[in-house]
Write a protein that holds these residues in place. Structure first.
Motif, short mmCIF file in Angstrom:
data_model
loop_
_atom_site.label_atom_id
_atom_site.label_comp_id
_atom_site.label_asym_id
_atom_site.label_seq_id
_atom_site.Cartn_x
_atom_site.Cartn_y
_atom_site.Cartn_z
N GLY A 1 0.89 -1.37 -0.16
CA GLY A 1 -0.06 -0.19 -0.14
C GLY A 1 0.62 1.34 0.32
O GLY A 1 0.61 1.68 -1.08
N ALA B 1 2.42 1.84 -3.37
CA ALA B 1 1.88 1.87 -4.38
C ALA B 1 1.96 3.76 -5.00
O ALA B 1 1.90 3.36 -6.50
CB ALA B 1 0.12 2.50 -3.97
N ASN C 1 -2.70 -3.98 -8.71
CA ASN C 1 -4.03 -3.48 -8.68
C ASN C 1 -4.12 -1.54 -9.47
O ASN C 1 -4.48 -1.72 -10.48
CB ASN C 1 -5.33 -2.91 -7.58
CG ASN C 1 -6.17 -4.16 -7.64
OD1 ASN C 1 -5.89 -5.64 -8.66
ND2 ASN C 1 -6.38 -4.95 -6.31
N VAL C 2 -3.19 -1.24 -9.02
CA VAL C 2 -2.11 0.25 -9.58
C VAL C 2 -2.13 0.39 -10.81
O VAL C 2 -2.85 0.81 -11.42
CB VAL C 2 -1.22 1.33 -8.23
CG1 VAL C 2 -1.11 1.92 -9.04
CG2 VAL C 2 -2.09 1.14 -7.44
N SER D 1 -4.94 -0.91 -13.58
CA SER D 1 -5.98 -0.63 -13.50
C SER D 1 -5.52 1.21 -14.21
O SER D 1 -5.98 1.00 -15.43
CB SER D 1 -6.20 -0.14 -12.40
OG SER D 1 -6.72 -1.21 -11.05
N TYR E 1 -10.48 -7.67 -10.44
CA TYR E 1 -10.27 -7.95 -9.39
C TYR E 1 -11.22 -9.52 -8.77
O TYR E 1 -9.55 -9.32 -7.58
CB TYR E 1 -11.70 -6.90 -9.00
CG TYR E 1 -10.44 -5.06 -8.19
CD1 TYR E 1 -10.35 -5.14 -6.26
CD2 TYR E 1 -10.74 -4.33 -9.26
CE1 TYR E 1 -9.83 -3.64 -6.50
CE2 TYR E 1 -10.09 -3.26 -8.84
CZ TYR E 1 -9.69 -3.45 -7.67
OH TYR E 1 -8.71 -2.02 -6.93
N PHE F 1 -11.27 2.39 1.66
CA PHE F 1 -10.42 1.38 1.28
C PHE F 1 -9.65 1.12 2.46
O PHE F 1 -9.89 0.15 2.96
CB PHE F 1 -8.83 2.42 0.21
CG PHE F 1 -9.54 2.07 -1.45
CD1 PHE F 1 -9.56 1.00 -1.55
CD2 PHE F 1 -8.91 3.56 -1.83
CE1 PHE F 1 -9.35 0.58 -2.89
CE2 PHE F 1 -8.88 3.00 -3.29
CZ PHE F 1 -9.00 1.71 -3.76
N GLY G 1 -13.96 -3.06 -4.75
CA GLY G 1 -12.81 -2.55 -5.80
C GLY G 1 -13.23 -1.72 -7.35
O GLY G 1 -12.51 -1.45 -7.25
N THR H 1 -12.43 1.90 -7.47
CA THR H 1 -11.66 2.73 -9.06
C THR H 1 -11.68 3.13 -9.67
O THR H 1 -11.55 3.82 -10.05
CB THR H 1 -11.25 1.04 -9.23
OG1 THR H 1 -9.95 0.25 -7.80
CG2 THR H 1 -10.06 1.61 -10.08
N TYR I 1 -4.20 8.20 -7.83
CA TYR I 1 -4.80 7.54 -7.58
C TYR I 1 -4.07 5.73 -6.74
O TYR I 1 -4.58 5.30 -5.71
CB TYR I 1 -5.08 5.82 -9.23
CG TYR I 1 -5.58 4.50 -8.55
CD1 TYR I 1 -6.64 4.55 -7.51
CD2 TYR I 1 -5.48 3.27 -8.62
CE1 TYR I 1 -7.71 2.67 -7.39
CE2 TYR I 1 -5.14 2.05 -8.46
CZ TYR I 1 -6.74 1.96 -7.59
OH TYR I 1 -7.37 0.78 -7.20
N SER J 1 -4.48 4.57 -2.50
CA SER J 1 -4.39 3.21 -2.57
C SER J 1 -3.60 3.32 -1.16
O SER J 1 -3.31 1.72 -0.46
CB SER J 1 -4.53 2.38 -3.98
OG SER J 1 -4.74 2.36 -4.83
N SER K 1 -5.29 1.23 1.70
CA SER K 1 -5.66 -0.16 1.26
C SER K 1 -4.67 -0.91 1.82
O SER K 1 -4.64 -1.98 2.90
CB SER K 1 -6.30 -1.00 -0.39
OG SER K 1 -6.18 -1.61 -0.34
#
Length: 415
Positions: free
Chosen positions: A72, A75, A131-132, A135, A154, A241, A341, A345, A361, A365, A368
């Motif tokens: 996290g 991120a 995910n970063v 995405s 996800y 998050f 999620g 996002t 973003y 994050s 999270s």
């Protein structure tokens, strides 16, 4: 070397954007399966490592906490590196970190060595393939279909759990946890070769149709990280998050151990939680579909309600350990564990669109990552202090409620 498609044939027929988009989605999904599956596999390794070294629950769970905390906190830097250097560099660093970390972990003898390898370095590796960057890359290819693409992405969390948790238990039973970690490291490093040979310039370019069909009402306001931090939507997303991650990871870090303590055999416990991967896909797609039918706020509140029901069923399992309650828990809690999620996002990417969206973003994050680390570590401490799981479940329920509050009070999160 072909300038359009590195490593490709200059006479090759160009791929249609739709096909390239599906290839990008498949790649992101695969990387997410690998990253999340390897990260969550520690829930299976927790008991054998604890028993080998005689460590208490909080000490061992601290490794798992560091994994998600490091991911996290990393991120925003991952988002910034993605903006500057592109996906090839980011993903290659992620696989290299993961592979090397598990090789080191297979020889670890002290808690700090586990915290450094399986905790810190695995967390960083997951951030680089997680995910970063995924995405941001998918946002270049799917445009208005991004929520659906994000739901599929996800769901990789569930797929990773489904595949790697039972596989981890089988490997531990047959070759021991050290050799299992060694195998994880070797396989992950071997995946670097095909990754580096992919047509990254093509993948990073994005769909020309999305560029041409950009929202005519959208005006790039020149979002920067500083201006985003001053906006209330930034902190609303951050809080959602954070509190949701605290609730979910306080429980997930100890689910397999809890089921074993409740009387289920280890392989059954790992497999049961692994099957949450199947229901997770349906949960994510279902909540994304509801979002289009009834709106953002009702969909999100419904998902939180089902999560609360799942926690209640899990609490009952310690008193009535049977497969009906276990199935109900897996379906309710497992299907909703990451269902918010994709919507969160997509909301963040839509509000803060612009050249700095990756950095913004990524910073959001952090919530999270902080929540994941704090939740899992706090869950371990609560278990050690109370020698039961009841206070842990109460702690998770409080944070579930805190996680849904922004969707009740912040207008930007309802749309």
């Amino acid at each position: 070397m072909d300038k359009a498609t590195p490593g490709g044939d200059t006479t090759a027929k160009p791929l249609k954007p739709g096909r390239v988009a599906l290839n990008v989605l498949a790649l992101c999904f695969t990387l997410s399966v690998l990253g999340r599956g390897l990260g969550e596999s520690f829930t299976v390794f927790l008991k054998p490592i604890s028993e080998d070294f005689g460590w208490d629950r909080a000490q061992v769970v601290s490794v798992y906490s560091l994994t998600w905390l490091a991911g996290g906190l990393m991120a925003p830097l991952v988002g910034r590196l993605f903006d500057r250097s592109g996906p090839r560099t980011v993903y290659a660093l992620g696989l290299a970190l993961l592979g090397g970390s598990f090789l080191v972990a297979s020889h670890a003898q002290t808690l700090w060595q586990f915290q450094l390898s399986v905790g810190l370095c695995v967390g960083l590796g997951i951030a680089f393939i997680g995910n970063v960057p995924n995405s941001i890359l998918l946002g270049r290819w799917f445009g208005p279909r991004l929520p659906t693409a994000m739901a599929i992405l996800y769901s990789a969390t569930g797929a990773g759990i489904l595949v790697l948790l039972p596989a981890s238990q089988v490997l531990i039973d047959r070759i021991g946890w050290r050799d299992a970690y060694h195998l994880f490291g070797v396989v992950t490093l071997c995946l670097l070769v095909p990754l580096l040979l992919m047509p990254w310039r093509l993948f990073a370019s994005g769909s020309p149709h999305i560029a041409k069909k950009a929202d005519p009402d959208f005006v790039d306001s020149g979002w920067t990280l500083v201006s985003a931090i001053r906006h209330h939507a930034f902190w609303a997303l951050f809080a959602t998050f954070f509190f949701t991650a605290v609730a979910m990871y306080a429980i997930t870090a100890q689910i397999v151990a809890y089921l074993i303590d409740a009387g289920f055999p280890p392989l059954q416990a790992a497999t049961a939680w692994g099957f949450s991967g199947i229901v997770l896909l349906f949960g994510m797609l279902g909540i994304s579909t509801l979002d289009g039918l009834i709106g953002r706020r009702p969909s999100v509140l419904f998902s939180y309600g089902v999560s609360i029901l799942g926690i209640g069923l899990l609490w009952l399992l310690q008193y009535f350990p049977n497969y009906w309650l276990l199935t109900g828990f897996v379906v309710c809690f497992g299907s909703m564990i990451g269902s918010r999620g994709p919507l969160i996002t997509a909301t963040a990417l839509n509000i803060f669109r612009g050249e700095r969206v990756g950095t913004i973003y990524g910073t959001i994050s952090i919530g999270s990552g902080l929540g994941s680390g704090l939740g899992s570590w706090s869950g371990g401490l609560i278990h050690d202090w109370t020698h039961s799981y009841n206070a842990l479940f109460a702690f998770a329920l409080v944070n579930v409620v805190l996680g849904l509050i922004p969707f009740l009070v912040v207008p930007a999160l309802r749309r």
